[in-house]
Design a protein around this motif. Structure first.
Motif, PDB file in Angstrom:
ATOM      1  N   ALA A  23      13.830  21.017 -40.554  1.00  0.00           N
ATOM      2  CA  ALA A  23      13.189  19.947 -39.927  1.00  0.00           C
ATOM      3  C   ALA A  23      13.458  18.558 -40.754  1.00  0.00           C
ATOM      4  CB  ALA A  23      11.584  20.194 -40.035  1.00  0.00           C
ATOM      5  N   PHE A  54      14.505  14.912 -39.456  1.00  0.00           N
ATOM      6  CA  PHE A  54      13.456  14.088 -39.497  1.00  0.00           C
ATOM      7  C   PHE A  54      12.995  13.075 -40.383  1.00  0.00           C
ATOM      8  CE2 PHE A  54       8.587  13.385 -40.077  1.00  0.00           C
ATOM      9  CZ  PHE A  54       8.276  13.065 -38.976  1.00  0.00           C
ATOM     10  N   VAL A  99       9.319  17.773 -45.631  1.00  0.00           N
ATOM     11  CA  VAL A  99       8.326  18.183 -44.609  1.00  0.00           C
ATOM     12  C   VAL A  99       7.545  19.307 -45.305  1.00  0.00           C
ATOM     13  CG1 VAL A  99       8.238  19.616 -42.406  1.00  0.00           C
ATOM     14  CG2 VAL A  99       9.926  17.715 -42.884  1.00  0.00           C
ATOM     15  N   VAL A 156      13.267  11.577 -34.976  1.00  0.00           N
ATOM     16  CA  VAL A 156      14.200  12.347 -35.096  1.00  0.00           C
ATOM     17  C   VAL A 156      15.755  12.033 -34.973  1.00  0.00           C
ATOM     18  CG1 VAL A 156      15.174  14.672 -34.058  1.00  0.00           C
ATOM     19  CG2 VAL A 156      12.636  14.243 -34.368  1.00  0.00           C
ATOM     20  N   LEU A 169       5.259  15.229 -35.889  1.00  0.00           N
ATOM     21  CA  LEU A 169       5.929  16.553 -36.588  1.00  0.00           C
ATOM     22  C   LEU A 169       4.276  17.325 -36.909  1.00  0.00           C
ATOM     23  CD1 LEU A 169       8.538  17.390 -38.911  1.00  0.00           C
ATOM     24  CD2 LEU A 169       6.149  18.000 -39.572  1.00  0.00           C
ATOM     25  N   ARG A 186       2.958  20.577 -39.059  1.00  0.00           N
ATOM     26  CA  ARG A 186       3.356  21.637 -39.798  1.00  0.00           C
ATOM     27  C   ARG A 186       2.235  22.782 -39.790  1.00  0.00           C
ATOM     28  NH1 ARG A 186       4.064  23.431 -46.029  1.00  0.00           N
ATOM     29  NH2 ARG A 186       5.101  25.150 -45.494  1.00  0.00           N
ATOM     30  N   VAL A 233       7.439  24.679 -37.763  1.00  0.00           N
ATOM     31  CA  VAL A 233       7.073  23.390 -37.486  1.00  0.00           C
ATOM     32  C   VAL A 233       7.436  22.903 -36.121  1.00  0.00           C
ATOM     33  CG1 VAL A 233       8.380  21.039 -37.858  1.00  0.00           C
ATOM     34  CG2 VAL A 233       8.396  22.626 -39.646  1.00  0.00           C
ATOM     35  N   LEU A 264       7.580  20.032 -33.089  1.00  0.00           N
ATOM     36  CA  LEU A 264       7.965  18.406 -32.941  1.00  0.00           C
ATOM     37  C   LEU A 264       7.395  18.138 -31.492  1.00  0.00           C
ATOM     38  CD1 LEU A 264      11.526  18.650 -34.365  1.00  0.00           C
ATOM     39  CD2 LEU A 264       9.622  17.469 -35.454  1.00  0.00           C
ATOM     40  N   CYS A 319      18.561  20.397 -33.984  1.00  0.00           N
ATOM     41  CA  CYS A 319      17.944  21.753 -34.608  1.00  0.00           C
ATOM     42  C   CYS A 319      19.221  22.670 -34.979  1.00  0.00           C
ATOM     43  CB  CYS A 319      16.790  22.106 -34.028  1.00  0.00           C
ATOM     44  SG  CYS A 319      15.344  21.148 -33.838  1.00  0.00           S
TER      45      CYS A 319
END
Lengths: 490, 660
Positions: A32, A36, A66, A79, A93, A95, A108, A110, A126
């Protein structure tokens, strides 16, 4: 066990307002991080070719990570594409820290603005950043392996992975959410109450309160028996949903069954020639009509023959006709309706009673005029006591819509998963309940001369069987089965 | 005390060396010592008072639901409780006779003094066994370290008495009952004492704590005893003994020459509104409600004040009046267990019909004592913390004479086997109530004194009292516990059962006129075709009494009428319940599959991802030997089990790979 990090859209694809992309695994945060940035999107800037796009100015190392977020903590940001540095979407985002996530791993998520294209591009980002595309049901599989799901739920996941249609996956999802367990609990409750009373009487034989009447137990057993029967009867319908609706294409040789099948599947599934008897075996082709999976079964032409191979084919065809949910009798519109009705009666209605699931398809409409075709349809209908008749041409690919719409409607009517209590859909559950049903039946039959210890044994066994469904009581064999289906440890 | 420190105290002397030392001569201790000695180990049994050996400080009876099964199993394994009980029984009563063979439970009232005398006589005459009155104050240990068992820090070397005698040993079995730091409560009065006025054990508990054992306090209680002459039995319902006495011991069941003590009745009366009133007015004087008693008591054996509070809308509670012995006037008032002050006990007692003029001879009291958390034990009843230490009976958190004796027997066997490097004897849940008892204790633990109940056994259709010999005697003989004579007797009975079954299967009857007439006389359904007698016996209305009237029994089977009746009873159960016995066997198969999935002892639970923390801790602490055992640990969920199964599979595959 899989240690790698996988990614997939956690919401259904399509034009939704929002879609959620999930990364799960050890490196979820790290991946991430590569795509991000927190904060609002940077202002407009052109790419090196001067085209208008949002581009990340520089791919500088990010001081903020993150992984700095706590579990269940969210961050607003955007992103970008890790190679082109193109800014893709404004996102939130979220977590999840292992083991407090759906999969039990680091996760994670999104939240993107919906849209298939955008979701796809973020997914691609990703993948480029080091994630692997998740297999169907992989998140849930990981959840099971990490001890986040019980047995019935895990089985639902297997169904989910293998589900053939949206309705089937819906059914599995309901099981996953515990609707099956609830129904099982309801079945178990009166048995548990009886057992408790019985045990009290057995443990304290000299106690004045420990009296139990057989009639009480009998009543509970009879009620349970009725409920099991209802539950068992839902299996047939659930199977249709799980395995699909089956439709047999039947008719005399060269009536156009294989041509229709090939048209439906869009490929040469069956060998089509003008020689009667080309199809000597049943052929099955799964076709999606709307959201429903329908298995079209092309049966060998039904006709008296001396050919041994063809004979076997005909036997198979008859069996397929018998088992199918719907039977289509195909005949060319060039044939006289009276003759068609006669063939139909001789070949189909005589041996297998299928009138209530029969429809007639007039084929090769291209060989006749529109007027004659309509007349044919009308005449045919008169013979069929209200059963539907459709006319189409496989050659010109005309006239399929009304037929398809009819089948689709039938499927819809068959089951509305939202409206009903849980349906019994897993074979193992069906077998267990059937075993229980025969046991309860035996107990009801014998109750007048059964001593209390045997009654108690019977009740205990019933409850144990039910526990096997929900997984409260763990059976080694079942666990092995689950284990092999998930292929872990390879 | 560490063994090297013994020298520091000049008064300490070495009084002898024994292979096995048993501390405490209650029901657990007696069985343990007897079993160890029978297996040939040089054994000594310590007791605070030889006069209190094998005492029945609470109810004067042996057996009862589930407990009776335990006694039969103890006997089938070569233990002594059943034999002694048969010598002291003053009322045989088979419970649940009409409710089916699986839950039938033998129970007998005991002549309490007689029971003790018979036990003492047996132990005094047992080879390899010494008896010694002394208080054990300290364990003697040395440091211990083992890679296989890192939780063990000490090894048993012996014990020290109050008189500073050092008895060295190889294995120690603690059976301290309710004596460890025991305290008695009657109303506001409390004092340090064991039951029945016997001195408590006041030093040993702190010694155990010193070596890291996890002790806690449990509580139990006992009712008043009254003099028979002061009781008006005409106001009560009589409970007669069984017309046909039976026997606990398989060696007595077919013994025609056996002496049976005179059989006495029990009586039943009830509490009433007045009793309730007395208790309610004085509740504040109970140490249970004022919070003075910290110990946890058994829910299923509540005091009368407990019952009144918890079942407030119940008008009456049953009170059973039981004889304490032939030579004693004392009667046990079952149901009046209490820790209320004596004056309240008096009023309470006199409020009851038939007890209006009762003269109390002993007061009711509650007793609190130290015991171990059984989760610190292994399946052979050895400690996870001290090498060479075994425990049995109330110290393991149980209640009841039979539960204690059962553990004592197994601890005795396993101490000797451990000493000799032999595999431990662990009975399965599908083999014996004893197996259920120990497995429950060791894998589930207990938060209150544990009592055996029929509902705890999953496979009780096979764990019947009548077939305990069939289940356990061959095993006991192979272990050297069961004597030759008992074993031969068992084989003979088994042979007769088998032959009788074969005879009934081979014997076919036709629906002749004469037979039809006879069946009609018995008001039974007619026969339409020929059947074997075995098939006939499956019918609910057919039993051996009827077969006898039809002339279908085998009069030549044996001269011993008792044995013949036993064989016929067994055959009838086996034939009549065949279908259900098969169902039970199927359930056992399922159970066995989980039991057979072994877990290596050094399995690294700590590294297992996906196990919940609680499950991880419990598994690491208890270290189950199989997936089945793991499944019964409280705090281990089915989800944890699936994680465990997956991990085991991976473990096995890796092991196979490294091997190949």
């Amino acid at each position: 066990m899989n240690k790698d990090t996988c990614v997939a859209l956690a919401t259904a694809t399509g034009q939704a307002g929002l879609s959620v992309l999930r990364l799960s695994g050890k490196e979820a945060c790290e991946i991430a991080n590569k795509i991000f940035r927190k904060g609002p999107m940077p202002t407009f800037c052109a790419n090196e070719r001067g085209e208008g796009a949002f581009l990340l100015k520089e791919k500088a190392e990010n001081a903020w990570k993150v992984a700095d977020l706590k579990g269940y903590q969210a961050k607003f940001g955007y992103v970008f594409h890790p190679q082109s540095l193109e800014i893709l979407d404004q996102v939130v985002l979220l977590r999840f820290k292992a083991p407090h996530s759906y999969t039990g791993e680091d996760v994670v998520e999104l939240s993107l603005h919906g849209g298939t294209v955008m979701s796809k591009r973020v997914l691609e980002a990703c993948l480029l950043a080091g994630a692997r595309l998740a297999e169907p049901g992989e998140f849930t599989k990981r959840a099971f392996l990490n001890g986040k799901l019980d047995l019935a739920q895990a089985e639902a996941v297997i169904d989910l992975i293998h589900s053939s249609s949206e309705k089937a996956s819906h059914l599995a999802l309901r099981q996953l959410q515990g609707s099956l367990s609830k129904r099982i609990e309801a079945l178990k409750a009166p048995l548990l109450e009886m057992t408790a009373k019985l045990e009290l009487a057995l443990q304290y034989p000299e106690h004045e309160d420990s009296i139990i009447e057989k009639s009480e137990i009998e009543e509970a057993l009879r009620k349970t028996h009725q409920e099991i029967l209802t539950f068992l009867s839902s299996y047939a319908r659930a199977r249709v949903i799980k395995e699909g609706y089956s439709l047999a294409l039947s008719g005399l040789p060269n009536a156009g069954k294989s041509s229709l099948l090939n048209w439906l599947t869009g490929k040469e599934t069956a060998i089509v020639t003008d020689i009667a008897g080309t199809t000597r075996d049943t052929l099955e082709a799964p076709v999606y009509l709307g959201q429903q999976l329908v298995h079209f079964i092309d049966t060998a032409g039904l006709t008296e023959t001396e050919d041994v191979v063809e004979k076997i084919g005909i036997q198979k065809a008859k069996k397929a006709v018998q088992e199918a949910h719907l039977v289509c009798w195909l005949a060319s519109v060039q044939q006289e309706p009276a003759q068609v009705w006669k063939d139909l009666q001789e070949n189909l209605l005589e041996e297998v009673a299928v009138l209530d699931k029969l429809i007639v398809l007039g084929t090769k409409s291209d060989l006749s005029t529109e007027e004659n075709t309509a007349l044919w349809q009308e005449k045919m209908q008169a013979y069929l006591q209200g059963r539907p008749v459709f006319v189409l041409s496989s050659l010109q690919q005309k006239g399929l819509e009304p037929f398809v719409a009819y089948v689709e409607k039938l499927c819809q009517e068959m089951f509305d998963p939202q409206g009903e209590a849980h349906l019994l859909s897993t074979e193992r559950h069906f077998e267990i309940l059937r075993e229980m049903q025969s046991l309860v039946e035996r107990l009801c039959q014998d109750i007048h001369y059964l001593s209390f210890d045997l009654l108690s044994l019977g009740l205990q066994e019933c409850m144990e069987l039910l526990s096997q469904i929900t997984g409260e009581s763990v059976d080694e064999a079942v666990m092995r089965e689950i284990f092999t289906k998930f292929c872990v440890g390879k | 005390m560490f063994i090297e420190d013994l020298k520091k105290d000049k008064e300490i002397y070495h009084a002898g060396h024994y292979e096995v030392i048993v501390v405490g001569a209650g029901h657990a201790g007696c069985e343990a010592a007897y079993a160890a000695a029978r297996l040939g180990a040089k054994t000594i049994l310590f007791t605070l008072s030889i006069d209190a050996l094998a005492n029945l400080p609470c109810n004067p009876s042996i057996g009862g639901t589930a407990k009776g099964q335990l006694v039969r199993e103890i006997d089938a394994l070569g233990g002594i409780m059943g034999k002694i009980a048969d010598k002291a029984s003053i009322q045989y009563r088979m419970l649940n006779r009409s409710k089916g063979p699986a839950v039938q439970s033998p129970r007998a009232q005991m002549d309490r003094k007689r029971y003790q005398e018979e036990m003492l006589a047996l132990l005094e005459n047992t080879p390899n066994l010494s008896l010694r009155q002394a208080e054990i104050t300290d364990l003697v240990v040395e440091k211990f370290s083992s890679e296989e068992e890192p939780s063990k820090a000490f090894q048993i070397k012996g014990v020290l008495t109050k008189m500073k005698a050092f008895f060295s040993c190889e294995r120690l079995i603690l059976c301290t009952g309710t004596y460890l730091d025991a305290k008695i409560f009657i109303g506001n009065t409390s004092y340090v004492s064991g039951p029945d006025g016997i001195a408590p054990s006041l030093h040993l508990a702190s010694s155990l704590k010193e070596y890291g054992l996890d002790l806690r306090r449990f509580k139990t209680g006992t009712p008043v005893r009254v003099n028979k002459n002061s009781v008006d039995f005409s106001q009560m319902e009589i409970q007669a003994p069984d017309e046909q006495p039976w026997a606990f011991s398989f060696s007595n069941e077919a013994n025609l020459d056996r002496n049976i003590l005179p059989q006495l009745p029990c009586y039943l009366t009830y509490t009433n509104e007045k009793t309730k009133e007395v208790i309610e007015q004085n509740l504040h004087r109970s140490p249970l409600f004022s919070g003075e008693i910290e110990g946890v008591g058994p829910r299923y054996c509540p005091s009368i004040e407990d019952k009144i509070v918890r079942f407030a809308d119940k008008e009456r509670h049953q009170i059973f009046i039981e004889p304490m012995g032939l030579s004693s006037n004392e009667l046990y008032v079952q149901g009046l267990s209490s820790s209320l002050p004596e004056d309240v006990q008096e009023k309470m007692c006199k409020s009851i019909k038939g007890l209006e003029n009762a003269v109390i001879q002993r007061s009711a009291y509650a007793i609190e004592y130290e015991c171990l958390n059984p989760l610190t034990l292994k399946w052979d009843l050895s400690s996870r913390h001290i090498e060479g230490l075994f425990t049995a009976g109330q110290i393991n958190g149980t209640s009841g004479y039979e539960e204690a004796a059962a553990q004592g027997l197994l601890a005795g066997i396993n101490a000797v086997r451990h000493l000799r490097g032999q595999e431990a004897v662990i009975l399965g849940r599908d083999e014996a109530y004893i197996g259920v008892l120990i497995d429950d204790l060791v894998s589930k633990g207990t938060k209150e004194p544990y009592r055996m109940m029929t509902s705890r056994a999953e496979y009780r259709l096979l764990l019947r009292h009548d077939n305990a010999d069939e289940r356990l005697s061959p095993k006991a003989y192979a272990l050297g516990l069961l004597d030759e004579e008992s074993y031969v007797r068992y084989l003979e009975k088994a042979r007769l059962i088998e032959e009788e079954k074969q005879r009934l299967s081979a014997l076919r009857i036709r629906p002749t006129e004469a037979l039809s007439q006879k069946l009609k006389e018995e008001a039974l359904v007619e026969l339409h075709s020929g059947v074997s007698v075995a098939e006939l016996l499956v019918r609910p209305e057919i039993n051996y009494a009827l077969l006898n009237r039809l002339g279908l029994t085998n009069e030549a089977m044996t001269d011993n009428a008792l044995l013949k009746a036993l064989v016929e009873e067994e055959v009838e159960i086996q034939l009549k319940y065949k279908g259900y016995i098969e169902l039970e066997e199927k359930r056992i198969d399922r159970f066995q599959k989980m039991e057979n999935k072994k877990i290596p002892e050094d399995f690294a639970y700590e590294e297992l991802k996906g196990l919940r923390t609680e499950a991880k801790q419990k598994l690491a602490q208890i270290r189950p030997l199989s997936l089945g055992q793991a499944s019964r640990i409280s705090g281990v969920s089915p989800a944890d089990l699936s994680v465990l199964l997956v991990a085991l599979e991976v473990y096995q595959r890796q092991k196979k790979q490294t091997e190949s």
